[in-house]
Scaffold this motif. Structure first.
Motif, PDB file in Angstrom:
ATOM      1  N   ASP A 531       0.830  -1.207   0.000  1.00 42.13           N
ATOM      2  CA  ASP A 531       0.000   0.000   0.000  1.00 42.13           C
ATOM      3  C   ASP A 531       0.864   1.257   0.000  1.00 42.13           C
ATOM      4  O   ASP A 531       0.600   2.216  -0.726  1.00 42.13           O
ATOM      5  N   GLU A 532       1.893   1.243   0.820  1.00 44.90           N
ATOM      6  CA  GLU A 532       2.781   2.398   0.912  1.00 44.90           C
ATOM      7  C   GLU A 532       3.557   2.600  -0.380  1.00 44.90           C
ATOM      8  O   GLU A 532       3.708   3.739  -0.861  1.00 44.90           O
ATOM      9  N   ALA A 533       4.080   1.522  -0.937  1.00 41.79           N
ATOM     10  CA  ALA A 533       4.902   1.626  -2.146  1.00 41.79           C
ATOM     11  C   ALA A 533       4.104   2.209  -3.309  1.00 41.79           C
ATOM     12  O   ALA A 533       4.594   3.096  -4.037  1.00 41.79           O
ATOM     13  N   PHE A 534       2.881   1.732  -3.502  1.00 39.00           N
ATOM     14  CA  PHE A 534       2.072   2.259  -4.605  1.00 39.00           C
ATOM     15  C   PHE A 534       1.609   3.687  -4.327  1.00 39.00           C
ATOM     16  O   PHE A 534       1.459   4.486  -5.260  1.00 39.00           O
ATOM     17  N   TYR A 562       3.322  -4.893 -11.370  1.00 38.96           N
ATOM     18  CA  TYR A 562       3.453  -5.729 -10.175  1.00 38.96           C
ATOM     19  C   TYR A 562       4.642  -5.279  -9.327  1.00 38.96           C
ATOM     20  O   TYR A 562       5.721  -4.978  -9.861  1.00 38.96           O
ATOM     21  N   LEU A 563       4.427  -5.241  -8.043  1.00 39.24           N
ATOM     22  CA  LEU A 563       5.516  -5.107  -7.084  1.00 39.24           C
ATOM     23  C   LEU A 563       5.931  -6.519  -6.692  1.00 39.24           C
ATOM     24  O   LEU A 563       5.116  -7.296  -6.182  1.00 39.24           O
ATOM     25  N   VAL A 564       7.185  -6.869  -6.948  1.00 38.91           N
ATOM     26  CA  VAL A 564       7.661  -8.244  -6.765  1.00 38.91           C
ATOM     27  C   VAL A 564       8.862  -8.246  -5.825  1.00 38.91           C
ATOM     28  O   VAL A 564       9.760  -7.412  -5.952  1.00 38.91           O
ATOM     29  N   ASN A 565       8.860  -9.160  -4.852  1.00 38.63           N
ATOM     30  CA  ASN A 565      10.099  -9.394  -4.101  1.00 38.63           C
ATOM     31  C   ASN A 565      10.488 -10.854  -4.230  1.00 38.63           C
ATOM     32  O   ASN A 565       9.631 -11.744  -4.252  1.00 38.63           O
ATOM     33  N   ILE A 566      11.791 -11.088  -4.347  1.00 36.86           N
ATOM     34  CA  ILE A 566      12.327 -12.435  -4.565  1.00 36.86           C
ATOM     35  C   ILE A 566      13.437 -12.694  -3.563  1.00 36.86           C
ATOM     36  O   ILE A 566      14.309 -11.844  -3.350  1.00 36.86           O
ATOM     37  N   VAL A 567      13.421 -13.860  -2.952  1.00 38.06           N
ATOM     38  CA  VAL A 567      14.477 -14.288  -2.040  1.00 38.06           C
ATOM     39  C   VAL A 567      15.126 -15.538  -2.608  1.00 38.06           C
ATOM     40  O   VAL A 567      14.436 -16.505  -2.947  1.00 38.06           O
TER      41      VAL A 567
END
Length: 630
Positions: A531-534, A562-567
């Motif tokens: 929510d904050e990022a967008f 899309y907001l994507v995070n990858i580990v």
């Protein structure tokens, strides 16, 4: 931590420490600029800062606000000035209560100056006449919670030049509960050292912190010295007078004079220096550089955690944070201050009313529209947007909408890979390289106590266009070591995480302690960050005129990407996470403009078509962390 304890620790280790004084500015813009400066100067490693209190409580609310911000958001040990002259007891109580709730444990108790409009000053009924009365009151009501500093005057005070009387007053303040002494500014170091001997002869054995005033300009130097009636050594006058009209030369010579004075103080066994910054940084930095007291590359890292720890009342024991807010410390602290069950290891869930509306946290984009346009330009294609990110990675820009701080040394090993992704239109927000068992004193990646080893998984967070999401998800899921979350502004959430629980992406192993896991990725906090990022991106779009290409372009990115995070859970590798994107990107960045197929639909992707490749069904307009794609 009490300042007196910090000072005694410095004496034990023999390592000089320093601190800074700031005052509340008169304008709102001045306040914001000072916060930025305090944040930068935090990285120099001050033992503490103090914030002044105006005579009679002028701008006292701002003093309290600054103390709260420094403690809670910047994680700076803060010493709050508190004067008692012309102050009602209720006003003193309010100030002490505010400091207590902010987690502040240090007060500099001062008498202050009587109001100048009063020919004869009389203390308010039931109020305080002398600083010793304030010290006594604080001790009576707060016990040992506050470490109480008192003022010392090596050259006499404005209304009292008799050093014998001043010494008796100083002893009374210390006997009442004062734990350390901070002196008025001076330039005559020999006189100061003689004064210190006299203080000790009076049986006063608390730490003494000398007040140092760096030299900004010749006019300001004379004005402050004359105002404080500080003696200027003849050799200083001889060195400065011939160059008084050259500000740069004055700062250079002044740096050497002040640094020599500091060396004499340190050589005399006093290892604490308190700089009256006058809310400026250059002259203070020059002195610290001359003294070789600033952190530098190659020196062992002494961070207790890999992120800046809050010193707020209920946050001092916090040792876990989601990685998403690594570049927005203030925002994270503000938003989680009242999350359910904080700080007992978890943050509640997305159904908690504590998540609240974003606006109440004041976490939006800073700066005026025009300032932000001047900073980030008027992008008219994805190539233009990507260039903003590339300039940030190259150190040409100090901030992004999603990052309040500049890139760190940790980014260097992966910088070229991040730039390459942005050149292909994949916009990177947060990242970290893999670290496999480096010593905890490592100058870049180290944190925690000595004798330990630190680890971290490669992590990447970025914005990608919707027509690439299926291919990226397939590539990630084909690698058994990768986990991810991907979400749109409207809550189309995808993930292969095995559970909603936390995934530690940073941890440390230390002698005699459990494994510490200070940085995590998890579903609930990611959705809050989403929510904050967008919102930050939308705020950037709204810096531009309603019909402008820039507004439409950035707005479409926020609305559709899309907001994507990858580990990469194999912490032995840093490159595999970037190999996922081989051959992937936007074909022609310069033509990717609002409404173009390259920007939105492109290829075979249609926003209205159901997924048929085994992915999780869409979850539109409602946050549903589970079930997740396995």
């Amino acid at each position: 931590m009490h300042i007196s304890d910090k000072l005694r620790e410095a004496q034990k280790t023999g390592q000089p420490v320093f601190s800074f004084e700031y005052f509340p500015p008169k304008t709102a813009q001045g306040v914001q600029n000072l916060y930025d400066r305090i944040n930068r100067m935090h990285d120099w490693g001050p033992a503490f800062i103090d914030v002044t209190w105006g005579a009679g409580g002028v701008r006292s609310d701002l003093t309290c606000e600054m103390v709260n911000l420094a403690q809670t958001y910047f994680g700076l040990e803060t010493n709050m000035h508190l004067t008692c002259t012309d102050m009602a007891v209720s006003k003193v109580d309010d100030a002490l209560d505010t400091a207590y709730k902010a987690g502040c444990t240090n007060i500099l108790a001062l008498r202050g100056d009587p109001p100048r409009e009063n020919e004869k000053w009389i203390a308010k009924e039931g109020g305080f006449r002398y600083a010793k009365d304030l010290v006594t009151y604080i001790k009576k009501n707060y016990g040992n919670h506050f470490d109480i500093g008192v003022a010392g005057y090596p050259e006499g005070s404005e209304d009292q030049k008799d050093q014998k009387i001043l010494m008796e007053h100083l002893k009374e303040k210390v006997d009442a509960g004062g734990t350390h002494i901070i002196t008025q500014m001076f330039y005559d170091v020999d006189n100061f050292l003689d004064w210190v001997k006299t203080v000790r002869e009076y049986g006063i054995d608390v730490p003494i912190v000398p007040g140092i005033m760096p030299i900004q300009t010749h006019a300001a130097f004379l004005r402050r010295a004359n105002h404080m009636e500080a003696r200027i050594p003849p050799e200083w006058t001889k060195a400065l007078d011939p160059i008084k009209n050259d500000d740069n030369a004055v700062r250079e010579v002044g740096k050497d004079l002040v640094a020599d004075m500091c060396r004499k103080i340190i050589d005399a066994g006093i290892l604490q220096l308190h700089f009256y910054t006058m809310n400026l940084e250059k002259a203070t930095r020059m002195v610290l550089e001359e003294l070789d007291l600033l952190p530098k590359d190659g020196t062992p890292n002494t961070r207790s955690l890999p992120w800046r720890q809050s010193l707020g009342l209920n946050r001092r024991e916090e040792d876990v944070r989601p990685i998403f807010w690594s570049n927005r410390n203030k925002s994270y602290v503000a938003r989680t201050q009242h999350w359910d069950e904080f700080p007992n290891g978890r943050w509640g869930d997305a159904r908690s009313p504590a998540f609240g509306e974003l606006d109440q946290y004041d976490i939006g984009l800073r700066g005026t529209n025009q300032q932000n346009i001047e900073l980030w330009g008027r992008p008219e294609s994805i190539k233009d947007v990507a260039q903003v990110f590339i300039r940030f990675l190259n150190g040409e820009l100090k901030t992004l909408p999603w990052s309040e701080t500049t890139t760190t040394s940790e980014t260097i090993p992966i910088k070229d890979k991040l730039i390459d992704l942005n050149k292909r239109g994949l916009l990177t927000l947060t990242s970290q390289p893999a670290v496999n068992g480096l010593e905890s004193t490592h100058p870049i990646h180290g944190w925690g106590p000595k004798g330990g080893y630190v680890y971290q998984k490669a992590y990447l967070e970025l914005l990608i266009p919707p027509y690439l999401i299926d291919e990226l998800c397939d590539r990630i899921e084909a690698n058994e070591n990768m986990t991810y979350y991907a979400v749109t502004k409207n809550n189309d959430l995808r993930s292969n995480a095995p559970s909603d629980g936390p995934n530690a992406v940073t941890w440390g192993v230390f002698p005699g302690k459990e494994i510490v896991q200070p940085t995590i990725v998890e579903t609930v906090s990611f959705l809050a960050w989403k929510d904050e990022a967008f919102k930050l991106g939308s705020d950037w779009a709204h810096c531009h005129d309603h019909e402008s290409i820039s507004r439409k372009l950035i707005g479409e990115i926020m609305d559709t990407w899309y907001l994507v995070n990858i580990v990469d859970n194999d912490f032995h590798k840093s490159d595999a996470i970037y190999d996922l994107f081989d051959g992937m990107g936007i074909p022609d960045l310069a033509k990717a403009v609002p409404g173009s197929s390259l920007l939105i639909n492109g290829h075979a992707y249609n926003n209205d078509e159901p997924k048929t490749n085994g992915t999780m069904p869409r979850m539109n307009n409602v946050i549903q962390p589970s079930p997740l794609r396995n």
